[in-house]
Design a protein around this motif. Structure first.
Motif, PDB file in Angstrom:
ATOM      1  N   ASN A 370       0.811  -1.211   0.000  1.00 24.59           N
ATOM      2  CA  ASN A 370       0.000   0.000   0.000  1.00 24.59           C
ATOM      3  C   ASN A 370       0.849   1.268   0.000  1.00 24.59           C
ATOM      4  OD1 ASN A 370      -2.586  -1.115  -0.097  1.00 24.59           O
ATOM      5  ND2 ASN A 370      -2.589  -1.527   2.095  1.00 24.59           N
ATOM      6  N   ALA A 372       2.448   3.964  -1.993  1.00 26.43           N
ATOM      7  CA  ALA A 372       2.139   4.363  -3.370  1.00 26.43           C
ATOM      8  C   ALA A 372       2.612   5.778  -3.665  1.00 26.43           C
ATOM      9  CB  ALA A 372       0.630   4.265  -3.616  1.00 26.43           C
ATOM     10  N   TYR A 396       3.054  -0.513  -4.363  1.00 33.46           N
ATOM     11  CA  TYR A 396       1.790  -0.522  -5.106  1.00 33.46           C
ATOM     12  C   TYR A 396       2.009  -0.447  -6.617  1.00 33.46           C
ATOM     13  CZ  TYR A 396      -3.037   0.723  -6.277  1.00 33.46           C
ATOM     14  OH  TYR A 396      -4.302   0.739  -6.809  1.00 33.46           O
ATOM     15  N   ASP A 488      -0.024  -6.202   1.577  1.00 33.08           N
ATOM     16  CA  ASP A 488      -0.537  -5.021   2.271  1.00 33.08           C
ATOM     17  C   ASP A 488      -0.297  -5.043   3.779  1.00 33.08           C
ATOM     18  OD1 ASP A 488      -1.444  -4.400  -0.215  1.00 33.08           O
ATOM     19  OD2 ASP A 488      -3.545  -4.917   0.170  1.00 33.08           O
TER      20      ASP A 488
END
Length: 545
Positions: A370, A372, A396, A488
């Motif tokens: 996650n 990003a 990500y 994640d």
């Protein structure tokens, strides 16, 4: 680095400011949009601005006919009897219960004013033909049509209506408030946390306090949006709160003077000899806050500091300029990131200022699936420069830059306008950042990872980063990402591995591929058994006020 050069589209000049991995720009002509009622003339101006913006900055050319048809076809969701369909090269036909009702000729492709007027005219006719459409407020109609329009673009482009756009701007630039995170409860509004150096902290408010009343009105009668509006207000204005605290017998009143609040994105702790910085986003205050925390860490620990840990796990991104300036804190030269798109002004090169702001201590960056956009820029820049080791899973892969364009109704269009590239040249789009020490997939056993570092496993990942990948080929992309799968989770094991690297100079050097004091591999060579992952606790969604 300031980035306020004018961005020119064919017919519309936009002032630019890099933001949310994005560029923020303002447009003129906002007067008259305060009413929630639909107005045809306002709608035409709004959709004209939208078509101009997409034509001017979106990363690919998309015909306005395709956009208009997709947007107006969404009226079917408001009233299933309505359907907008193409009529070969003649134009569109609006059908009611499968019967043609009205026909529309196509404007010239680049006449965006005419396309805006056409979109508003179809809305007018749909309101006349459908009670469901006629009863909808203006903002609902705009959101419906723009939802269809941006659906023709990439997954990172979006429309935000007036109210959501106001929240977006507050998150990026700040707002007049008191500095608390809150949650509505049956008896009032619970303060979840108090931000540092804010009016709430200075007034003595604490996490777990329950707000019973706001300016004399019972807090339990407000929904969350109304609480936000009550706690926010002009800078230097005051709000009166009635507070219930568990250890205090009777409720008491607190008067708080509002100030400019920028949501806190940097959290610091000193873990023995390691300075840990958790960065949860990139807004206008991120770099300045991180600098202050770094000074605090050096003051508190000084020569005892063995290194810095920058935790970017689950950081979704933020302002491009802030990702550049955060990376620049630790670098002594070289490129940080470059961006490239369709618009001539999208070709940008961001360089370090050649003066690192902190001592060159060992450094680890934590990422996960996650992490990003802006967080990927920072991780890739520090990794490519050899300034930090990256630990965790593949990131990500959100390698595009968006520009945020304010619309005449005070809403926003967020449009993808460029792809960004790591200093070594590869595009992060879809492939993401590959860690030096991968902790996902089949490589989760900590002792095996430590042994693998001494055996040179990190060299393999460095070689893979230089590999060319056809991200348009699903098979080739999947094979590349399988080397360190996106995950994640926020594992405690990742933190432990980072700490071991920072506290053991020999291990850190081995991970960098440098000579070590001893090349001897640790005795414990464990099979790569998959350890159970430790999931991070679910967060509570709570706006800052």
């Amino acid at each position: 680095m300031r980035s306020d050069r004018p961005l020119r589209s064919g017919t519309r000049a936009l002032g630019t400011l890099f933001g949310l991995l994005l560029l923020m720009a303002c447009t003129a002509g906002n007067a008259g949009f305060s009413s929630a009622e639909y107005d045809s003339e306002r709608a035409a101006r709004l959709f004209t601005a939208g078509y101009h913006d997409i034509a001017g900055v979106y990363i690919e050319a998309v015909p306005p006919r395709q956009l208009a048809q997709a947007g107006l076809s969404e009226l079917h969701d408001m009233d299933p009897r309505l359907a907008l369909e193409p009529e070969e090269d003649k134009g569109f036909v609006l059908r009611v219960e499968d019967q043609p009702a009205l026909h529309y000729a196509l404007p010239r492709q680049q006449d965006y004013d005419a396309w805006g007027a056409l979109t508003a005219r179809v809305l007018d006719d749909a309101r006349a033909l459908s009670p469901a459409v006629a009863e909808a407020e203006g903002e609902e109609l705009y959101g419906t049509v723009f939802g269809g329009i941006v659906g023709e673009l990439d997954g990172f482009s979006r429309y935000s209506g007036r109210d959501q756009a106001r929240e977006n701007r507050a998150g990026r630039s700040g707002f007049g408030g008191i500095g608390v995170r809150i949650r509505n409860e049956d008896d009032g509004v619970r303060i979840l946390s108090v931000m540092e150096d804010t009016p709430a902290e200075r007034a003595g408010l604490q996490g777990r306090d329950l707000i019973l009343a706001i300016d004399g009105a019972p807090a339990k009668e407000f929904d969350q949006y109304e609480v936000v509006q009550q706690l926010r207000g002009p800078v230097n204005s005051r709000v009166r709160l009635l507070i219930e605290r568990e250890e205090v017998e009777t409720p008491f009143q607190v008067n708080v003077q509002r100030a400019h609040i920028v949501p806190q994105t940097v959290h610091y702790s000193l873990e023995d000899s390691v300075a840990v910085f958790r960065v949860t986003g990139f807004n206008h205050a991120t770099t300045a806050t991180l600098r202050r925390k770094l000074v605090q860490a050096e003051r508190e620990a000084g020569d005892r500091l063995s290194g810095y840990l920058l935790d970017l796990r689950s950081n979704p991104g933020g302002l491009l300029e802030q990702s550049v300036s955060v990376a620049d804190i630790f670098l002594e030269g070289g490129r940080i990131v470059s961006t490239h798109g369709r618009h001539p002004d999208s070709h940008q090169y961001f360089e370090s200022r050649h003066e690192a702001r902190v001592p060159p201590r060992p450094m680890v960056v934590l990422i996960n699936g996650n992490s990003a956009s802006a967080s990927e820029i920072v991780a890739a820049a520090l990794q490519d420069a050899g300034r930090a080791l990256v630990v965790g899973s593949g990131s990500y892969g959100k390698g595009t830059v968006q520009t945020v364009l304010r619309l005449p109704n005070e809403g926003e269009l967020t449009l993808t306008w460029a792809r960004f590239h790591a200093p070594s040249g590869y595009s992060l789009d879809r492939r993401g950042v590959m860690p030096d020490v991968c902790t996902s997939g089949e490589t989760q056993d900590e002792e095996a990872l430590m042994s693998g570092i001494y055996q040179g496993f990190t060299r393999e990942h460095r070689a893979l980063r230089r590999q060319r990948v056809a991200v348009e080929d699903p098979g080739e992309l999947a094979a590349f990402r399988a080397h360190c799968p996106k995950d994640d989770a926020e594992r405690e094991a990742d933190m432990r591995i980072a700490m071991k690297l920072l506290r053991d100079p020999n291990l850190y050097a081995a991970a960098q591929g440098l000579p070590t004091v001893t090349a001897e591999v640790p005795r414990s060579e464990v099979l790569l058994d998959q350890a159970p992952s430790i999931e991070a606790p679910a967060g509570v969604s709570a706006p800052a006020q």
